[in-house]
Design an enzyme around this catalytic site. Structure first.
Site, PDB file in Angstrom:
ATOM      1  N   ASP A   8      18.828  20.295 -14.152  1.00 47.64           N
ATOM      2  CA  ASP A   8      18.216  21.606 -13.917  1.00 47.64           C
ATOM      3  C   ASP A   8      16.832  21.524 -14.531  1.00 47.64           C
ATOM      4  OD1 ASP A   8      17.657  24.568 -14.015  1.00 47.64           O
ATOM      5  OD2 ASP A   8      19.762  24.669 -13.439  1.00 47.64           O
ATOM      6  N   GLY A  64      21.001  23.486  -7.239  1.00 51.70           N
ATOM      7  CA  GLY A  64      19.667  23.766  -7.764  1.00 51.70           C
ATOM      8  C   GLY A  64      18.755  24.397  -6.728  1.00 51.70           C
ATOM      9  N   SER A 107      23.789  29.487   2.165  1.00 49.35           N
ATOM     10  CA  SER A 107      24.050  30.888   1.798  1.00 49.35           C
ATOM     11  C   SER A 107      24.332  31.728   3.035  1.00 49.35           C
ATOM     12  CB  SER A 107      22.813  31.447   1.086  1.00 49.35           C
ATOM     13  OG  SER A 107      22.908  32.843   0.936  1.00 49.35           O
ATOM     14  N   TYR A 154      14.110  33.143   1.664  1.00 43.65           N
ATOM     15  CA  TYR A 154      15.221  32.412   1.033  1.00 43.65           C
ATOM     16  C   TYR A 154      16.232  31.965   2.094  1.00 43.65           C
ATOM     17  CZ  TYR A 154      19.709  32.100  -1.464  1.00 43.65           C
ATOM     18  OH  TYR A 154      20.941  31.702  -1.932  1.00 43.65           O
ATOM     19  N   LYS A 175      17.376  28.121   3.496  1.00 41.99           N
ATOM     20  CA  LYS A 175      18.748  27.586   3.610  1.00 41.99           C
ATOM     21  C   LYS A 175      18.980  27.044   5.033  1.00 41.99           C
ATOM     22  CE  LYS A 175      20.162  28.362  -0.607  1.00 41.99           C
ATOM     23  NZ  LYS A 175      20.448  27.263  -1.543  1.00 41.99           N
TER      24      LYS A 175
HETATM   25  P1  NAI Z   1      21.223  30.462 -10.176  1.00 45.44           P
HETATM   26  O1  NAI Z   1      19.892  31.055  -9.901  1.00 45.44           O
HETATM   27  O2  NAI Z   1      22.045  31.052 -11.273  1.00 45.44           O
HETATM   28  O3  NAI Z   1      21.080  28.899 -10.438  1.00 45.44           O
HETATM   29  C1  NAI Z   1      20.137  28.092  -9.783  1.00 45.44           C
HETATM   30  C2  NAI Z   1      19.622  27.075 -10.773  1.00 45.44           C
HETATM   31  O4  NAI Z   1      18.684  26.251 -10.078  1.00 45.44           O
HETATM   32  C3  NAI Z   1      18.914  27.692 -11.969  1.00 45.44           C
HETATM   33  O5  NAI Z   1      19.520  27.252 -13.172  1.00 45.44           O
HETATM   34  C4  NAI Z   1      17.481  27.209 -11.840  1.00 45.44           C
HETATM   35  O6  NAI Z   1      16.860  26.914 -13.082  1.00 45.44           O
HETATM   36  C5  NAI Z   1      17.638  25.965 -10.992  1.00 45.44           C
HETATM   37  N1  NAI Z   1      16.413  25.656 -10.257  1.00 45.44           N
HETATM   38  C6  NAI Z   1      15.661  26.504  -9.490  1.00 45.44           C
HETATM   39  N2  NAI Z   1      14.593  25.869  -9.001  1.00 45.44           N
HETATM   40  C7  NAI Z   1      14.662  24.598  -9.462  1.00 45.44           C
HETATM   41  C8  NAI Z   1      13.826  23.472  -9.329  1.00 45.44           C
HETATM   42  N3  NAI Z   1      12.687  23.499  -8.598  1.00 45.44           N
HETATM   43  N4  NAI Z   1      14.196  22.328  -9.966  1.00 45.44           N
HETATM   44  C9  NAI Z   1      15.320  22.278 -10.701  1.00 45.44           C
HETATM   45  N5  NAI Z   1      16.150  23.323 -10.876  1.00 45.44           N
HETATM   46  C10 NAI Z   1      15.818  24.467 -10.270  1.00 45.44           C
HETATM   47  O7  NAI Z   1      22.035  30.523  -8.811  1.00 45.44           O
HETATM   48  P2  NAI Z   1      23.601  30.407  -8.551  1.00 45.44           P
HETATM   49  O8  NAI Z   1      24.144  31.748  -8.308  1.00 45.44           O
HETATM   50  O9  NAI Z   1      24.213  29.547  -9.576  1.00 45.44           O
HETATM   51  O10 NAI Z   1      23.610  29.648  -7.137  1.00 45.44           O
HETATM   52  C11 NAI Z   1      23.644  28.233  -7.060  1.00 45.44           C
HETATM   53  C12 NAI Z   1      23.301  27.818  -5.643  1.00 45.44           C
HETATM   54  O11 NAI Z   1      24.206  28.412  -4.732  1.00 45.44           O
HETATM   55  C13 NAI Z   1      21.895  28.242  -5.191  1.00 45.44           C
HETATM   56  O12 NAI Z   1      21.354  27.216  -4.383  1.00 45.44           O
HETATM   57  C14 NAI Z   1      22.146  29.481  -4.367  1.00 45.44           C
HETATM   58  O13 NAI Z   1      21.154  29.636  -3.371  1.00 45.44           O
HETATM   59  C15 NAI Z   1      23.511  29.168  -3.756  1.00 45.44           C
HETATM   60  N6  NAI Z   1      24.254  30.375  -3.466  1.00 45.44           N
HETATM   61  C16 NAI Z   1      24.855  31.086  -4.478  1.00 45.44           C
HETATM   62  C17 NAI Z   1      25.578  32.215  -4.205  1.00 45.44           C
HETATM   63  C18 NAI Z   1      26.325  32.955  -5.260  1.00 45.44           C
HETATM   64  O14 NAI Z   1      27.015  33.913  -4.917  1.00 45.44           O
HETATM   65  N7  NAI Z   1      26.268  32.571  -6.539  1.00 45.44           N
HETATM   66  C19 NAI Z   1      25.677  32.736  -2.834  1.00 45.44           C
HETATM   67  C20 NAI Z   1      24.996  31.924  -1.843  1.00 45.44           C
HETATM   68  C21 NAI Z   1      24.330  30.786  -2.163  1.00 45.44           C
HETATM   69  C1  15L Z   2      23.089  34.553  -2.388  1.00 46.86           C
HETATM   70  O1  15L Z   2      22.668  33.708  -1.606  1.00 46.86           O
HETATM   71  C2  15L Z   2      22.619  34.602  -3.780  1.00 46.86           C
HETATM   72  O2  15L Z   2      22.398  33.323  -4.315  1.00 46.86           O
HETATM   73  C3  15L Z   2      23.548  35.374  -4.714  1.00 46.86           C
HETATM   74  O3  15L Z   2      22.835  35.688  -5.903  1.00 46.86           O
HETATM   75  C4  15L Z   2      24.012  36.663  -4.023  1.00 46.86           C
HETATM   76  O4  15L Z   2      22.909  37.489  -3.772  1.00 46.86           O
HETATM   77  C5  15L Z   2      24.718  36.303  -2.732  1.00 46.86           C
HETATM   78  O5  15L Z   2      23.883  35.530  -1.881  1.00 46.86           O
HETATM   79  C6  15L Z   2      25.170  37.528  -1.934  1.00 46.86           C
HETATM   80  O6  15L Z   2      24.774  37.659  -0.784  1.00 46.86           O
HETATM   81  O7  15L Z   2      25.969  38.303  -2.483  1.00 46.86           O
END
Ligand code: NAI
Ligand code: 15L
Length: 266
Positions: free
Chosen positions: A32, A70, A109, A134, A138
């Site tokens: 990260d 990431g 996503s 965003y 994706k």
């Molecule tokens: P988050 O925002 O908590 O974690 C993403 C991590 O990626 C962060 O720790 C950030 O520091 C790191 N990051 C961002 N840009 C970076 C870069 N240029 N280089 C290195 N690290 C970088 O997001 P979350 O919720 O953990 O989601 C993880 C993945 O799953 C993301 O790709 C997100 O788009 C996808 N996702 C998550 C959903 C959810 O419900 N949690 C829903 C849909 C997709």
């Molecule tokens: C996503 O893609 C985001 O990463 C997460 O933070 C939520 O917003 C999720 O979709 C959602 O649609 O609930």
């Protein structure tokens, strides 16, 4: 596996999966650009900006599998979305191509299809309808994964994650919720099946109110077991229902569909 790479390891999903995927490999490599704390006995920590091509090349070397979390995880300025989710994903796939093409779980996503309405049931063959820059990023990642599969044989599970949190935060998420346990079950299947290809999978639990049809990927053998209905009464008690024409109840992507173009970082 000998070594599994988890990117985005400091984030919500990454930090959760760091604990829950430890059994999948002898060594878990975590990356990260934010602080990930100290490495446990079976972990290696390699901080890296995904936009840095050389650093990503070193990151991917010697890995047998990648779970790619990431990147920018909500709407942002074009510059931020581009650097993390366009350049970053390209760097990852190029590094994978040069280092033995480890199988990849790509965290796509629901915002890749966010402009479908909530009264539509869609499968994994529908054209994308992104609801934000965003979401567009994706769609790019999904297209890149597909091209690397067709051209080079790189295997990827493209997971259009709904909402993967401890529980649904609002009524929309009753349809989109993906429990951590079901996500782990999915990732286990992805690394278990002899042949993966490059399928698109809707990442949602076995929710009674789901909009998504995963029947085209039945062969994967993933059977999500949790159902968001257990949270409905609590949400009903705690939250007012939005108006019938509010984006949260019209579109699958919810409020992302109503968000403008971000010109400055928050
Ligand atoms: P988050 O925002 O908590 O974690 C993403 C991590 O990626 C962060 O720790 C950030 O520091 C790191 N990051 C961002 N840009 C970076 C870069 N240029 N280089 C290195 N690290 C970088 O997001 P979350 O919720 O953990 O989601 C993880 C993945 O799953 C993301 O790709 C997100 O788009 C996808 N996702 C998550 C959903 C959810 O419900 N949690 C829903 C849909 C997709
Ligand atoms: C996503 O893609 C985001 O990463 C997460 O933070 C939520 O917003 C999720 O979709 C959602 O649609 O609930």
């Amino acid at each position: 596996m000998k070594r599994l790479l988890i990117t985005g390891a400091a984030g919500g999903l990454g930090s959760e999966m760091r604990k829950r995927l430890a059994h999948l490999a002898e060594t878990i490599r975590l990356s990260d650009m934010a602080d990930m704390g100290d490495a446990a006995a079976n972990e290696e920590i390699l901080p890296c900006d995904l936009a840095d091509k050389d650093a990503v090349e070193a990151l991917v070397a010697d890995c047998d599998g990648i779970v790619h979390f990431g990147g920018k995880s909500v709407e942002g300025t074009w510059q931020v979305v581009r650097d993390s989710n366009i350049e970053g994903v390209f760097n990852l796939y190029e590094a994978a191509r040069r280092h033995g093409m480890p199988r990849i779980v790509f965290a796509s996503s629901n915002h890749a299809i966010g402009f479908y309405r909530q009264d539509q049931r869609i499968d994994n063959a529908v054209p994308p309808r992104p609801d934000s820059l965003y979401g567009v990023s994706k769609v790019f990642g999904e297209a890149l994964a597909s091209m690397y599969h067709d051209k080079f044989g790189q295997e990827t599970a493209i997971v259009r994650i709904g909402s993967s949190f401890p529980g649904p935060a609002d009524h929309r998420m009753l349809s989109t919720w993906l429990s951590y346990a079901d996500f782990v079950r999915l990732i286990e299947r992805v690394f278990d099946v002899p042949k993966l290809g490059c399928p698109i999978i809707y990442g949602a639990s076995n929710n009674a109110s789901s909009w998504w049809d995963n029947s085209n990927v039945d062969w994967l053998g993933w059977r999500p077991q949790d159902d968001s209905e257990q949270f409905r009464a609590k949400l009903d008690a705690e939250m007012d229902k939005p108006a019938a024409d509010a984006p949260q109840v019209v579109y699958q992507g919810g409020t992302f569909t109503a968000d403008g173009i971000h010109e400055t970082d928050d």
